[in-house]
Motif scaffolding. Structure first.
Motif, short mmCIF file in Angstrom:
data_model
loop_
_atom_site.label_atom_id
_atom_site.label_comp_id
_atom_site.label_asym_id
_atom_site.label_seq_id
_atom_site.Cartn_x
_atom_site.Cartn_y
_atom_site.Cartn_z
N PHE A 94 0.83 -1.20 0.00
CA PHE A 94 0.00 0.00 0.00
C PHE A 94 0.87 1.26 0.00
O PHE A 94 2.05 1.22 0.32
N VAL A 95 0.23 2.37 -0.35
CA VAL A 95 0.93 3.65 -0.38
C VAL A 95 0.52 4.47 0.85
O VAL A 95 -0.64 4.45 1.26
N ASP A 96 1.48 5.15 1.44
CA ASP A 96 1.23 6.08 2.55
C ASP A 96 1.14 7.48 1.95
O ASP A 96 2.10 7.97 1.35
N LEU A 97 0.00 8.12 2.11
CA LEU A 97 -0.22 9.43 1.49
C LEU A 97 0.41 10.59 2.26
O LEU A 97 0.37 11.73 1.78
N THR A 98 0.99 10.32 3.41
CA THR A 98 1.58 11.39 4.22
C THR A 98 2.67 12.12 3.46
O THR A 98 3.66 11.53 3.02
N ASN A 99 2.45 13.41 3.25
CA ASN A 99 3.44 14.29 2.60
C ASN A 99 3.81 13.82 1.19
O ASN A 99 4.89 14.18 0.69
N ARG A 100 2.95 13.08 0.53
CA ARG A 100 3.24 12.65 -0.84
C ARG A 100 2.72 13.68 -1.84
O ARG A 100 1.54 13.98 -1.90
N THR A 101 3.62 14.24 -2.61
CA THR A 101 3.24 15.21 -3.65
C THR A 101 3.71 14.75 -5.03
O THR A 101 3.56 15.48 -6.01
N ASP A 102 4.26 13.54 -5.10
CA ASP A 102 4.88 13.07 -6.33
C ASP A 102 4.00 12.10 -7.12
O ASP A 102 4.41 11.60 -8.16
N LEU A 103 2.79 11.82 -6.65
CA LEU A 103 1.95 10.82 -7.29
C LEU A 103 1.29 11.38 -8.55
O LEU A 103 0.85 12.53 -8.59
N GLU A 104 1.23 10.56 -9.58
CA GLU A 104 0.61 10.95 -10.84
C GLU A 104 -0.49 9.95 -11.19
O GLU A 104 -0.33 8.75 -11.01
N PRO A 105 -1.63 10.42 -11.73
CA PRO A 105 -2.73 9.51 -12.03
C PRO A 105 -2.44 8.63 -13.24
O PRO A 105 -1.84 9.06 -14.22
#
Length: 319
Positions: free
Chosen positions: A46-57
């Protein structure tokens, strides 16, 4: 996976692969699955969304031969507004020529989906319903390798490149946002047979609007998997849960909130799970940004398809 899921939903007797969904003091009937299906649906890590700004759809759709033409404008709209984004296209029975055409389109990756792994769905004799039930399985397959997925039916069209508000909503609630809604309540569009497996508060469901499963943004978080994706897949692969009534007919009752009018299969199961998970607070997961529109059975060729004939973009999903 742990034995207990958050928010009242928990796995029981995992060793025997007999699972029951619980809501409050209510527990549904058992789901029976094979280890192969568990492995297919499990989207870890799973992915932890905390402070994640690098994700692309990554955009995802899944269609058979009959919806291929309709899906072309979906592809064109994504190419227009998200020219560098990947488009995963699950093959649910395309012709050879349709598959060849998709492989020529920029950023499109064809995925051959093995429906036979899910026997109850594969043997279902109403093709339109069969493909609706496969939707959460395609989403699970996409989430296995992509932390952010935007699933769209063939009739969906992007109208902007700005997903910021929608992504912020999903990040706040643990990882999911539904893109479009209907005028009916969840109760009005859910057959009572589904509650045997996915118990809920039916009075509360009369107050919650049904959102469309044809446009969903998801992050591959543990919260989304354990509360939504896992049980959505469980219900849909067991047709007694997802298709306890085998008709697409909808009554024309004027009261759209407190009377049963019809059943929406995968859309019904998704909405029951969302309502339960977020305590019937629809604002927690309903997207208000105007980012898509629906165009069914109308004029096509609104968008020009960008061609990249030399890309290699076909992957087979094996059992």
């Amino acid at each position: 996976m742990t034995d207990h899921f958050s928010n009242g939903a928990r796995i029981k007797n995992l060793d025997g692969l007999t699972l029951k969904y619980s809501f409050g003091q209510k527990t549904g009937e058992a789901f029976n699955v094979t280890p192969e299906i568990v492995e297919f649906i499990n989207t870890e890590p799973f992915v932890d969304l905390t402070n994640r700004t690098d994700l692309e759809p990554v955009f995802v759709t899944a269609n058979s031969e009959t919806h291929f033409k309709e899906s072309l404008d979906l592809i064109g709209s994504v190419q227009k507004f998200f020219p560098s984004s990947r488009i995963l296209y699950f093959d649910w029975g395309l012709t050879e020529n349709q598959t060849k055409a998709l492989k020529q389109m920029c950023q499109v990756e064809v995925r051959h989906f093995n429906i036979s792994l899910f026997a109850e769905i594969a043997e279902f004799n109403v093709s339109r319903i069969r493909y609706q039930l496969l939707k959460p399985l395609a989403i699970a397959a996409a989430l296995k390798e992509n932390p952010e997925v935007v699933y769209m039916d063939a009739s969906m069209r992007m109208k902007t490149s700005d997903l910021k508000r929608t992504e912020q909503l999903a990040k706040r609630n643990g990882g999911i946002a539904i893109l479009t809604s209907t005028d009916d309540s969840v109760y009005a569009m859910t057959h009572k047979g589904m509650y045997k497996y996915l118990p809920s508060d039916e009075e509360q469901l009369m107050k919650v609007s049904m959102l469309q499963s044809g446009g969903v943004l998801l992050y591959n978080t543990e919260f989304v998997f354990r509360n939504i994706v896992w049980w959505w897949c469980m219900c849909d692969i067991h047709v007694d849960c997802s298709a306890s009534v085998r008709t697409l007919a909808i009554s024309k009752e004027h009261d759209q909130r407190k009377k049963y009018r019809g059943h929406r299969f995968d859309q019904s199961s998704l909405n029951v799970l969302l309502a339960n998970t977020f305590n019937f607070n629809q604002a927690m997961y309903q997207n208000k940004a105007n980012i898509v529109f629906v165009r069914r059975y109308l004029k096509y060729n609104m968008y020009k398809i960008k061609q990249c004939p030399y890309q290699s973009n076909s992957i087979r999903i094996e059992e």
